[in-house]
Motif scaffolding. Structure first.
Motif, PDB file in Angstrom:
ATOM      1  N   ASN A   1       0.812  -1.217   0.000  1.00  0.00           N
ATOM      2  CA  ASN A   1       0.000   0.000   0.000  1.00  0.00           C
ATOM      3  C   ASN A   1       0.844   1.265   0.000  1.00  0.00           C
ATOM      4  O   ASN A   1       0.442   2.288   0.540  1.00  0.00           O
ATOM      5  CB  ASN A   1      -0.936   0.000   1.212  1.00  0.00           C
ATOM      6  CG  ASN A   1      -2.064  -0.990   1.042  1.00  0.00           C
ATOM      7  OD1 ASN A   1      -2.664  -1.073  -0.033  1.00  0.00           O
ATOM      8  ND2 ASN A   1      -2.342  -1.763   2.079  1.00  0.00           N
TER       9      ASN A   1
ATOM     10  N   GLU B   1      -1.294  -5.670   4.169  1.00  0.00           N
ATOM     11  CA  GLU B   1      -2.343  -6.637   3.868  1.00  0.00           C
ATOM     12  C   GLU B   1      -1.841  -8.028   4.236  1.00  0.00           C
ATOM     13  O   GLU B   1      -0.879  -8.531   3.665  1.00  0.00           O
ATOM     14  CB  GLU B   1      -2.697  -6.570   2.369  1.00  0.00           C
ATOM     15  CG  GLU B   1      -3.729  -7.582   1.934  1.00  0.00           C
ATOM     16  CD  GLU B   1      -5.046  -7.389   2.645  1.00  0.00           C
ATOM     17  OE1 GLU B   1      -5.420  -8.291   3.407  1.00  0.00           O
ATOM     18  OE2 GLU B   1      -5.675  -6.327   2.459  1.00  0.00           O
TER      19      GLU B   1
ATOM     20  N   ASN C   1      -4.037 -10.704   4.402  1.00  0.00           N
ATOM     21  CA  ASN C   1      -5.131 -11.632   4.109  1.00  0.00           C
ATOM     22  C   ASN C   1      -5.109 -12.119   2.664  1.00  0.00           C
ATOM     23  O   ASN C   1      -6.151 -12.424   2.092  1.00  0.00           O
ATOM     24  CB  ASN C   1      -6.476 -10.955   4.409  1.00  0.00           C
ATOM     25  CG  ASN C   1      -7.599 -11.954   4.563  1.00  0.00           C
ATOM     26  OD1 ASN C   1      -7.387 -13.075   5.043  1.00  0.00           O
ATOM     27  ND2 ASN C   1      -8.797 -11.572   4.154  1.00  0.00           N
ATOM     28  N   ASP C   2      -3.911 -12.178   2.070  1.00  0.00           N
ATOM     29  CA  ASP C   2      -3.822 -12.624   0.676  1.00  0.00           C
ATOM     30  C   ASP C   2      -3.690 -14.150   0.628  1.00  0.00           C
ATOM     31  O   ASP C   2      -2.607 -14.703   0.445  1.00  0.00           O
ATOM     32  CB  ASP C   2      -2.627 -11.967  -0.024  1.00  0.00           C
ATOM     33  CG  ASP C   2      -2.876 -10.497  -0.288  1.00  0.00           C
ATOM     34  OD1 ASP C   2      -4.013 -10.045  -0.103  1.00  0.00           O
ATOM     35  OD2 ASP C   2      -1.916  -9.800  -0.668  1.00  0.00           O
TER      36      ASP C   2
END
Length: 662
Positions: A566, A589, A591-592
């Motif tokens: 990000n 992130e 949650n990939d």
């Protein structure tokens, strides 16, 4: 942000009859392959105590396996090569021997039915011309083998162009000034910059702008696999295709070759867009010198291989010239030289019966003069750029056999490059309706990348399951020096003036109409973006389960995380102009998750049905994300008469001279 998630559902039926080997579909996705099977007696019962040996005759290495009650045998983490598979059964049965041709990424399942003693040793020879369809995996793709690479003609000798032989693949447009001479492959209509290329299992991708990095000599390529869909959880960083390249190794025999390739305009076909009204044919001359040699350091234990290639080319760009006297845009050819040097060196060492170590180094030194990206149909000779690309890749692999059923592969890689793209002229870009002149606003620019990569994978064969699990970590450091918009971009309304707008009694370029111009507010300072660091961490688990003799399930799960996804490294320096467009907060992130589910139901050896579902994540591109920092640009609304004063956003007068300077 830029990183996109693609969800691909392959629930169609992929049925085929016997097909040629380069259209066969294979299972494993790294630079390895595997062989397994079941040994039975004439009645179909499993046979224990059979000594199974897998021999690589070119290097003299031997792997051994002894079957248990289930009669199963398995060899994993193998290199692409020709092998001799031999079976020495207990008393009462005759020996068996088979030649197996194993391709990169391939998983071969070979059923063996022993004959009673008294019969001669059964020898089964496998042809190289034809292969049955894949019956073990749901992946969609193909393999370009060594014979195709050696014999098929390639204009320019870039082996990646052979990927277009696999259905669903096509040339993709170049998307960045640094990729003018890079082969980009589009799979299933997707944009080529999202694909992934690995060489000997090592990442060979540009994390700055996308696409592949170091090229290798054609004579150094053993073969390569391209997987366009439904690849395993072991691979990530691509929502498009994955290309796995395997380089050649030395053998017990000293071998090599040298070659020269010559082509000039007599043998060069005219481009499809060639216009005979130009009055001449484009100049062209190419010379390529290639050589490779390999042999043993020590027979049956250590081998070396070296390949080099040098390309010297004099091509041409179609350019335009403004003929102000006749008010026409004349076309001619401007020479475009290219020099590209490639080298690859490899060392393979069978340290013990359980340990093997491989090393490879690849280097590319390229410089060229080519046309800049066009905003109009044609550009002038000045509207071109020079590019210097220096790229290097290093890999080291250690394969350790804990037992015949448990194999570990530990890999390290270093990949670095620096490229510099410079304009030919020092002038703003002037885009007439039919011609680009000056220097494109996209250059000069320089990018650097340094990447360290480590990964480890364990493969465990247990009954009807082939389990693999592991992880990887990459540390990427990229620096950008971007001089975009330093010289400015001017949009002209007309190619030639048609009215004496300034009243000096003459109609010349002083009367040209301009619509708008853009220029950096700091034209003497490039945009410097150092320390664009990103760490990529991923883990995976995969199970290829032979649930039934005719049904194989490919089940996998992958997780990955990028620390700079990000744009965290530059978020606190964001351009205030774009602040109103931000929503929410920035965070990493975690949650990939990427599940992979596939099946392959084989009706027989010539017909199979397979499909699957997966979630795949594209790699992040650091330059695209870092540009979020933005440019403090200056928009100028010009008067109808060039040379008249206008003001910038601060009310300061700014002049546009007839030659396009401010």
């Amino acid at each position: 942000m830029y990183k996109a998630t693609s969800r691909i559902l392959l629930c169609g039926v992929l049925c085929s009859l016997i097909c040629f080997s380069h259209f066969a579909i294979h299972a494993q996705q790294l630079a390895t392959a595997s062989i397994d099977g079941t040994v039975t007696d004439p009645s179909g019962s499993s046979v224990a105590g059979v000594v199974v040996k897998l021999t690589n005759p070119s290097q003299g290495t031997v792997l051994a396996y002894t079957t248990k009650k289930d009669g199963l045998f398995s060899f994993t983490t193998l290199g692409a090569a020709n092998y001799i598979l031999s079976f020495t059964p207990p008393s009462g049965f005759a020996p068996w021997q088979q030649l197996v041709i194993l391709y990169v990424g391939q998983s071969r399942s070979i059923p063996v039915q022993l004959q009673l003693a008294g019969n001669q040793t059964r020898v089964q020879v496998e042809g190289n011309a034809r292969q049955g369809v894949d019956t073990t995996t749901s992946v969609v793709g193909g393999v370009i083998n060594a014979r195709q690479i050696d014999t098929l003609p390639l204009n320019g000798r870039n082996y990646l162009e052979l990927a277009y032989l696999v259905p669903g693949n096509a040339p993709a447009p170049n998307f960045d000034p640094t990729k003018e001479n890079t082969v980009v492959v589009s799979s299933a209509g997707q944009f080529g910059r999202g694909g992934s290329v690995t060489i000997d299992g090592a990442n060979n991708n540009d994390d700055v702008v996308g696409g592949s990095l170091v090229n290798i000599p054609e004579d150094a390529v053993q073969e390569f696999q391209i997987a366009t869909n439904r690849f395993s959880a072991e691979l990530g960083g691509s929502g498009s295709a994955v290309i796995n390249v395997v380089t050649k190794q030395g053998t017990n025999q000293l071998h090599g070759g040298i070659a020269t390739y010559e082509r000039d305009k007599v043998l060069q076909g005219l481009p499809a867009t060639y216009d005979p009204s130009v009055g001449s044919t484009p100049p062209f001359h190419r010379q390529q010198y290639a050589g490779d040699i390999g042999g043993p350091f020590r027979r049956n234990q250590a081998w070396w291989f070296v390949a080099m290639e040098d390309r010297q080319q004099l091509g041409a760009d179609l350019v335009g010239v403004r003929n102000t006297a006749n008010k026409t845009i004349d076309r001619l050819f401007a020479t475009a030289p290219l020099h590209d040097y490639l080298s690859t060196e490899r060392l393979d060492w069978q340290v013990t019966n359980r340990d093997r170590v491989d090393f490879r180094e690849s280097l590319e030194l390229e410089d060229d003069l080519s046309q800049s990206q066009l905003d109009r149909a044609l550009g002038t000779a000045a509207y071109r750029q020079t590019a210097i690309n220096h790229l290097q890749g290093l890999t080291a692999d250690w394969v350790h056999i804990f037992s015949p059923t448990v194999v570990n592969r530990l890999s390290f890689a270093d990949n670095n490059f620096i490229n510099t793209t410079s304009p030919l002229s020092a002038a703003p870009q002037i885009s007439y309706p039919d011609l680009d002149d000056g220097a494109t606003y996209r250059v000069p620019q320089q990018t650097k990348q340094f990447r360290l990569e480590g990964n480890d994978a364990v493969t465990w064969s247990h009954h009807n399951h082939t389990l693999s699990f592991g992880g990887e970590i990459e540390a990427v450091d990229a620096d950008f020096n971007l001089g975009v918009f330093q010289q400015g971009n001017i949009q002209a309304v007309e190619d030639f003036p048609d009215f004496d707008r300034n009243g000096d009694g003459k109609v010349n370029d002083n009367d040209l109409l301009f619509a708008v111009a853009l220029r950096s507010s700091t034209p003497t300072k490039p945009l410097l973006l150092p320390n664009n660091n990103n760490y990529h961490v991923a883990g995976f688990a995969e199970d290829d389960w032979k649930a039934l003799p005719s049904l194989v399930l490919n089940l996998g799960l992958r997780w990955g995380m990028d620390t700079n996804l990000n744009n965290l490294s530059w978020y606190n320096q964001r351009n205030p102009i774009v602040q109103p467009f931000y929503h929410g907060t920035r965070h990493r992130e975690y949650n990939d998750w990427g599940p992979r589910v596939g099946f392959n139901f084989s009706v027989n050896q010539n017909l199979s049905i397979h499909g699957g579902y997966g979630i795949y994540y594209d790699r992040i591109l650091l330059e695209v994300m870092s540009l979020e920092k933005g440019f403090d640009g200056r928009a100028l609304a010009l008067n109808v008469t060039a040379g008249n004063a206008v003001t910038d956003q601060n009310g300061n007068p700014v002049y546009l001279n007839p030659n396009g300077t401010f």
